[in-house]
Enzyme design. Structure first.
Site, PDB file in Angstrom:
ATOM      1  N   GLU A 137      -5.296  36.017 -92.281  1.00  0.00           N
ATOM      2  CA  GLU A 137      -6.492  36.755 -91.881  1.00  0.00           C
ATOM      3  C   GLU A 137      -6.648  36.767 -90.367  1.00  0.00           C
ATOM      4  O   GLU A 137      -6.199  35.856 -89.686  1.00  0.00           O
ATOM      5  CB  GLU A 137      -7.736  36.116 -92.515  1.00  0.00           C
ATOM      6  CG  GLU A 137      -7.740  36.262 -94.033  1.00  0.00           C
ATOM      7  CD  GLU A 137      -8.888  35.550 -94.737  1.00  0.00           C
ATOM      8  OE1 GLU A 137      -9.375  36.100 -95.732  1.00  0.00           O
ATOM      9  OE2 GLU A 137      -9.294  34.459 -94.314  1.00  0.00           O
ATOM     10  N   CYS A 150      -9.872  36.850 -83.314  1.00  0.00           N
ATOM     11  CA  CYS A 150      -9.501  35.506 -83.748  1.00  0.00           C
ATOM     12  C   CYS A 150      -8.242  35.660 -84.597  1.00  0.00           C
ATOM     13  O   CYS A 150      -8.251  36.359 -85.615  1.00  0.00           O
ATOM     14  CB  CYS A 150     -10.654  34.913 -84.558  1.00  0.00           C
ATOM     15  SG  CYS A 150     -10.270  33.301 -85.261  1.00  0.00           S
ATOM     16  N   CYS A 157      -2.034  25.889 -93.326  1.00  0.00           N
ATOM     17  CA  CYS A 157      -2.087  24.903 -92.248  1.00  0.00           C
ATOM     18  C   CYS A 157      -1.731  23.548 -92.826  1.00  0.00           C
ATOM     19  O   CYS A 157      -2.107  23.234 -93.953  1.00  0.00           O
ATOM     20  CB  CYS A 157      -3.490  24.855 -91.633  1.00  0.00           C
ATOM     21  SG  CYS A 157      -3.610  23.763 -90.185  1.00  0.00           S
ATOM     22  N   CYS A 161      -7.421  18.962 -92.700  1.00  0.00           N
ATOM     23  CA  CYS A 161      -8.772  18.505 -92.353  1.00  0.00           C
ATOM     24  C   CYS A 161      -9.710  18.813 -93.521  1.00  0.00           C
ATOM     25  O   CYS A 161      -9.774  19.949 -93.984  1.00  0.00           O
ATOM     26  CB  CYS A 161      -9.273  19.192 -91.087  1.00  0.00           C
ATOM     27  SG  CYS A 161      -8.169  18.957 -89.676  1.00  0.00           S
ATOM     28  N   CYS A 164     -12.153  21.986 -93.556  1.00  0.00           N
ATOM     29  CA  CYS A 164     -11.676  23.330 -93.213  1.00  0.00           C
ATOM     30  C   CYS A 164     -10.972  23.952 -94.417  1.00  0.00           C
ATOM     31  O   CYS A 164     -10.099  23.339 -95.027  1.00  0.00           O
ATOM     32  CB  CYS A 164     -10.715  23.254 -92.029  1.00  0.00           C
ATOM     33  SG  CYS A 164      -9.966  24.838 -91.595  1.00  0.00           S
ATOM     34  N   CYS A 394     -15.425  30.281 -88.516  1.00  0.00           N
ATOM     35  CA  CYS A 394     -14.551  29.132 -88.247  1.00  0.00           C
ATOM     36  C   CYS A 394     -14.438  28.241 -89.464  1.00  0.00           C
ATOM     37  O   CYS A 394     -15.437  27.826 -90.035  1.00  0.00           O
ATOM     38  CB  CYS A 394     -15.108  28.284 -87.113  1.00  0.00           C
ATOM     39  SG  CYS A 394     -15.339  29.183 -85.607  1.00  0.00           S
TER      40      CYS A 394
HETATM   41  N1  SAH Z   1      -6.019  24.296 -85.970  1.00  0.00           N
HETATM   42  C1  SAH Z   1      -6.711  24.663 -84.773  1.00  0.00           C
HETATM   43  C2  SAH Z   1      -7.226  26.091 -84.762  1.00  0.00           C
HETATM   44  C3  SAH Z   1      -7.947  26.635 -85.983  1.00  0.00           C
HETATM   45  S1  SAH Z   1      -9.575  26.169 -86.386  1.00  0.00           S
HETATM   46  C4  SAH Z   1      -7.852  23.707 -84.516  1.00  0.00           C
HETATM   47  O1  SAH Z   1      -8.197  22.974 -85.427  1.00  0.00           O
HETATM   48  O2  SAH Z   1      -8.373  23.693 -83.406  1.00  0.00           O
HETATM   49  C5  SAH Z   1     -10.693  26.743 -85.203  1.00  0.00           C
HETATM   50  C6  SAH Z   1     -11.925  25.861 -85.073  1.00  0.00           C
HETATM   51  O3  SAH Z   1     -12.761  25.894 -86.262  1.00  0.00           O
HETATM   52  C7  SAH Z   1     -11.562  24.402 -84.893  1.00  0.00           C
HETATM   53  O4  SAH Z   1     -12.334  23.833 -83.884  1.00  0.00           O
HETATM   54  C8  SAH Z   1     -11.926  23.809 -86.245  1.00  0.00           C
HETATM   55  O5  SAH Z   1     -12.129  22.451 -86.181  1.00  0.00           O
HETATM   56  C9  SAH Z   1     -13.170  24.587 -86.573  1.00  0.00           C
HETATM   57  N2  SAH Z   1     -13.580  24.465 -87.972  1.00  0.00           N
HETATM   58  C10 SAH Z   1     -12.821  24.155 -89.036  1.00  0.00           C
HETATM   59  N3  SAH Z   1     -13.538  24.132 -90.163  1.00  0.00           N
HETATM   60  C11 SAH Z   1     -14.817  24.424 -89.791  1.00  0.00           C
HETATM   61  C12 SAH Z   1     -16.021  24.577 -90.514  1.00  0.00           C
HETATM   62  N4  SAH Z   1     -16.044  24.420 -91.835  1.00  0.00           N
HETATM   63  N5  SAH Z   1     -17.131  24.886 -89.819  1.00  0.00           N
HETATM   64  C13 SAH Z   1     -17.087  25.073 -88.479  1.00  0.00           C
HETATM   65  N6  SAH Z   1     -15.974  24.961 -87.749  1.00  0.00           N
HETATM   66  C14 SAH Z   1     -14.849  24.637 -88.397  1.00  0.00           C
END
Ligand code: SAH
Length: 401
Positions: A137, A150, A157, A161, A164, A394
């Site tokens: 996406e 974005c 991935c 985490c 996410c 995000c």
């Molecule tokens: N893998 C990279 C880039 C993708 S995520 C990274 O982690 O930085 C982009 C941003 O969204 C990151 O800061 C991530 O921590 C954040 N993110 C992930 N899950 C989220 C959620 N459920 N709510 C808000 N931000 C989130």
């Protein structure tokens, strides 16, 4: 009692632990959340595309099929400036060879599966199918003074985490340089066709790129950096974008952050920190088992020293998990210990993901968290988050049909 629990208690708060809720986090042989730096199965990359190559390499490839070097420039203009790969529209090419040339230089990379819009059409989430069926996406957003895209850098991935959505399915494969870039070219085409809502301007296009879609960009370092080099390369070799408009965001792969500082392309750097203490970050960001909070912050500070670019710290505020006052104070202390003016903090209220029971911090808690950082002299701004209604915000990108 753990340190974090007693501190939360002293504040009259609870300490929620970041164990996955509603889905099962993949575990490795060591009993920790599994980290995937490479794809599980042997995977093939898509066929080579013009955007994978430098201008010279394009000329060399065309020479193989008996075409002169200047054709490389013509084709690059079609792709990077007119956003077209349709041979019928390339009237400057010999008619009898157009289809063949397009086959060689423009294998189809991204096929649109779905397009969802919100904010009166000013936010669009695209679902793309890649040549091997993988889904990714990208999210296009118009702001009053800029257009931001974005983009994804991996199919899935491997960083796992628990908060996410992208991490829940693991890593399928790295995206190729051209697949990464084609997201931008496709978005530019949609903008040129008038497909993005809001006040339109002539000649407008994507000016800001954030690597905050699916994937961990620094785990696909070479292809991502190739794509970045092509974004900033002048047209028609590349897109002629400004490096400072490109943000590379990472969970904190320290050796790659150090390398990024030496690339000579001063992109904006963002570290997804989410917790200032290892006790919590070990559980929130599994890669913290390899590189600790202080190592990640040292690498981020080094990025600032080497490039002069102010670094961003991302912090998803999750109710009763990482939003305690003492954590704001600890974060401020750790940042200030390294210097002043080198960093700003970008908290973002958690976006809901499937199965998760955690919620965003309460507004008063969010305000206090920001205030504590600000008062300590750390510039802090709440991140505007778009696309929640279309699961395009995000952490919500999971790419299903
Ligand atoms: N893998 C990279 C880039 C993708 S995520 C990274 O982690 O930085 C982009 C941003 O969204 C990151 O800061 C991530 O921590 C954040 N993110 C992930 N899950 C989220 C959620 N459920 N709510 C808000 N931000 C989130």
């Amino acid at each position: 009692m753990r340190i974090s629990e007693s501190r939360a208690k002293a504040e009259g708060r609870a300490q929620v632990r970041p164990t996955a809720e509603g889905w099962k986090q993949a575990m490795g042989d060591d009993g920790r959340p599994q980290l995937q730096f490479t794809a599980k199965k042997r995977v093939t990359q898509p066929p080579v595309h013009l955007a994978d190559l430098t201008l010279d390499e394009r000329a060399a490839k065309l020479k193989e099929i008996g075409l002169p070097a200047f054709r490389a420039k013509q084709l690059s203009v079609h792709y990077f400036q007119h956003y077209t790969t349709d041979p019928e529209l390339m009237s400057d090419l010999p008619k009898d060879r157009r289809a063949e040339i397009a086959d060689v230089m423009f294998p189809k990379l991204l096929t649109e599966v779905k397009r969802l819009a919100t904010d009166d059409g000013r936010t669009i989430k695209f679902l793309w199918r890649l040549f091997d069926g993988s889904l990714i996406e990208s999210v296009l957003m118009r702001y009053s003074n800029r257009i931001t895209l974005c983009i994804s850098s991996q199919c899935g991935c491997g960083m796992n985490c628990p908060f996410c959505a992208t991490g829940q399915a693991g890593l399928t494969r790295n995206m190729s340089t051209a697949e990464i870039l084609d997201q931008i070219v496709q978005a530019n085409r949609v903008i040129a066709e008038g497909g993005l809502g809001g006040q339109k301007h002539p000649e407008e296009r994507v000016g800001n790129i954030v690597f905050m879609g699916m994937g961990e960009p620094l785990a696909n370092y070479k292809r991502v950096m190739n794509a970045v080099h092509r974004m900033v390369a002048e047209a028609p070799e590349g897109l002629g974008m400004s490096a400072r408009g490109i943000t590379v965001s990472t969970v904190g792969l320290v050796p790659a952050i150090l390398k990024l500082a030496e690339e000579g392309v001063p992109v904006t750097f963002a570290l997804s920190l989410h917790a200032p203490d290892d006790e919590l970050r070990d559980e929130m960001i599994p890669v913290n088992s390899k590189w600790k909070v202080d190592e990640a912050l040292d690498a981020a500070f080094n990025y600032y020293v080497k490039t002069g670019r102010r670094v961003s710290i991302e912090y998803a505020l999750i109710k009763d998990m990482n939003d305690h006052g003492w954590r704001a104070d600890l974060l401020a202390r750790k940042l200030n210990a390294r210097g002043r003016g080198w960093v700003h903090v970008n908290p973002i209220p958690l976006n809901p993901t499937p199965g998760s029971v955690w919620t965003a911090s309460e507004p008063d808690v969010t305000a206090e968290f920001i205030d504590r950082l600000d008062s300590a002299g750390v510039p802090t701004t709440l991140r505007d988050t778009r696309g929640k209604e279309i699961d395009g915000a995000c952490g919500q990108l999971a790419a299903a049909e």
